[in-house]
Design a protein around this motif. Structure first.
Motif, PDB file in Angstrom:
ATOM      1  N   ASN A  26      50.454  34.106 -42.557  1.00 26.80           N
ATOM      2  CA  ASN A  26      51.358  35.253 -42.476  1.00 26.80           C
ATOM      3  C   ASN A  26      51.627  35.721 -41.045  1.00 26.80           C
ATOM      4  N   ASN A  27      51.121  34.945 -40.059  1.00 26.78           N
ATOM      5  CA  ASN A  27      51.371  35.252 -38.640  1.00 26.78           C
ATOM      6  C   ASN A  27      51.031  36.689 -38.275  1.00 26.78           C
ATOM      7  N   ILE A  28      49.940  37.185 -38.803  1.00 27.58           N
ATOM      8  CA  ILE A  28      49.577  38.591 -38.608  1.00 27.58           C
ATOM      9  C   ILE A  28      49.389  38.917 -37.123  1.00 27.58           C
ATOM     10  N   HIS A  29      48.662  38.073 -36.396  1.00 28.73           N
ATOM     11  CA  HIS A  29      48.387  38.350 -34.986  1.00 28.73           C
ATOM     12  C   HIS A  29      49.671  38.343 -34.150  1.00 28.73           C
ATOM     13  N   SER A  34      54.089  41.193 -31.235  1.00 31.95           N
ATOM     14  CA  SER A  34      55.515  41.498 -31.113  1.00 31.95           C
ATOM     15  C   SER A  34      55.765  43.001 -31.189  1.00 31.95           C
ATOM     16  N   LEU A  35      55.090  43.665 -32.134  1.00 30.71           N
ATOM     17  CA  LEU A  35      55.254  45.124 -32.292  1.00 30.71           C
ATOM     18  C   LEU A  35      54.718  45.864 -31.069  1.00 30.71           C
ATOM     19  N   GLU A  57      54.866  49.807 -39.169  1.00 27.34           N
ATOM     20  CA  GLU A  57      54.485  48.400 -39.346  1.00 27.34           C
ATOM     21  C   GLU A  57      53.221  48.065 -38.564  1.00 27.34           C
ATOM     22  N   LYS A  58      53.142  48.592 -37.330  1.00 28.62           N
ATOM     23  CA  LYS A  58      51.985  48.321 -36.475  1.00 28.62           C
ATOM     24  C   LYS A  58      50.701  48.829 -37.143  1.00 28.62           C
TER      25      LYS A  58
END
Length: 366
Positions: A26-29, A34-35, A57-58
């Motif tokens: 889920n590309n969490i990191h 990005s955030l 979101e962050k």
């Protein structure tokens, strides 16, 4: 004794692998990075709506990451404890470790479900549109029961709900209604609830106390924020005003303040009657239309649009996503996931989480 220890080690390793898979898949990191980068930009706070979305979101991804990291720490402790229990041949502690692993597995599962809420529209609020199927009072009462179910679910989550429009049934219930629910990741949670819902029960409106089958459709779509640009041409709209059919008393609108907007190219119709002001109702209608058109585009991108539209058009046999049976037995069954509950009263009282979680699992198996 050695086999028990080996089983514990394998179980711990499986859970650890699961956690790493969630983070990578889920590309969490990278999403968090990005955030964080967006928040460091010089003009970040100038766009209030966008800054609120990014912060929300962050926090979601930070909480998720912290929870998963906490799961990993618990796994390490259990690994050490199982090693100690094996060396001391302490069966009681091994059993405790086993129980703790079961509890941790459930905790990890809840985090996995949160990982599924990472699509573009998932963080948004949502509209729920409910329409009674054929069958008069029976179906209209069922549509009202469904509306109550979602409002109860919303209350349990401490979300905010509001009535946008309502057309009451001839004797009881509703012919249709639109409600809006505001809360964290509401659309993500409810997006798979769109479809036909079927009720089987002994009718309270039948003097012969016969069993009836009723249908109602549910349609979920996201509330679009100002950052999402949807172009709507004036020439594509037909705008009608009419007198609201309110609940009675001082709240009945005595002017033609209710608004209905038809988007001619897509044939999408939205309506609002909850405000006394025609201007405010028109503004709400335009927001709903943007949301519907945005959702329409999402479905087209996902190549699901054809199935969704067909499920909306036929409110009857063979198209239901879930059945709620109160007679001759008591069961709620989701036809897509095969998940069941033998407590329909609890489900109709808003206890929906397990059904929503199973739908998210099914969606992410693809």
């Amino acid at each position: 004794m050695h086999n028990n220890f080996q089983n514990l080690k394998e179980e711990i390793e499986k859970i650890n692998q699961k956690i790493q898979e969630y983070l990578e898949k889920n590309n969490i990191h990278s999403k968090l990075q990005s955030l964080n980068s967006q928040m460091l930009s010089a003009d970040f706070w100038q766009d209030k709506n966008n800054s609120q979305r990014v912060i929300k979101e962050k926090k979601f991804y930070e909480d998720l990451t912290n929870s998963l990291n906490n799961n990993v720490e618990k796994l390490k402790d259990l690994d050490d404890l199982s090693q100690l229990a094996y060396e001391e041949e302490n069966l009681q502690v091994q059993n405790e470790v086993l129980q703790n692993i079961k509890d941790l597995r459930n905790e990890v599962k809840k985090n996995e479900i949160k990982c599924f809420l990472s699509n573009e529209a998932d963080p948004l609020n949502c509209y729920i549109e409910i329409h009674a199927g054929a069958g008069g009072t029976e179906s209209q009462d069922w549509a009202d029961m469904l509306r109550r179910m979602y409002l109860k679910w919303s209350d349990k989550k401490n979300f905010k709900s509001s009535l946008i429009s309502e057309h009451k049934g001839d004797e009881a219930g509703i012919k249709s209604a639109t409600i809006k629910i505001d809360g964290d990741y509401v659309f993500g949670w409810l997006k798979k609830e769109s479809g036909i819902h079927r009720l089987v029960r002994i009718s309270p409106f039948d003097s012969g106390a016969r069993r009836h089958t009723s249908f109602a459709s549910v349609w979920i779509y996201p509330v679009v924020d100002e950052n999402i640009n949807i172009e709507i041409l004036e020439k594509d709209l037909r705008i009608d005003t009419y007198r609201s059919s309110g609940a009675g008393g001082q709240h009945v609108n005595t002017t033609d303040s209710a608004v209905r907007i038809t988007h001619i190219p897509s044939k999408i119709v939205v309506q609002c009657q909850n405000e006394r002001s025609q201007h405010k109702n028109k503004e709400t209608c335009m927001n709903m239309l943007k949301a519907r058109l945005y959702d329409y585009e999402i479905k087209k991108r996902e190549e699901e649009n054809q199935n969704v539209e067909s499920s909306k058009s036929e409110i009857g046999w063979g198209h239901q996503i879930r059945s709620y049976v109160l007679q001759p037995y008591r069961l709620v069954k989701d036809n897509r996931t095969s998940f069941e509950s033998t407590s329909p009263d609890k489900v109709l009282d808003g206890d929906l989480d397990e059904f929503l979680e199973q739908s998210l699992y099914k969606l992410n198996e693809k």
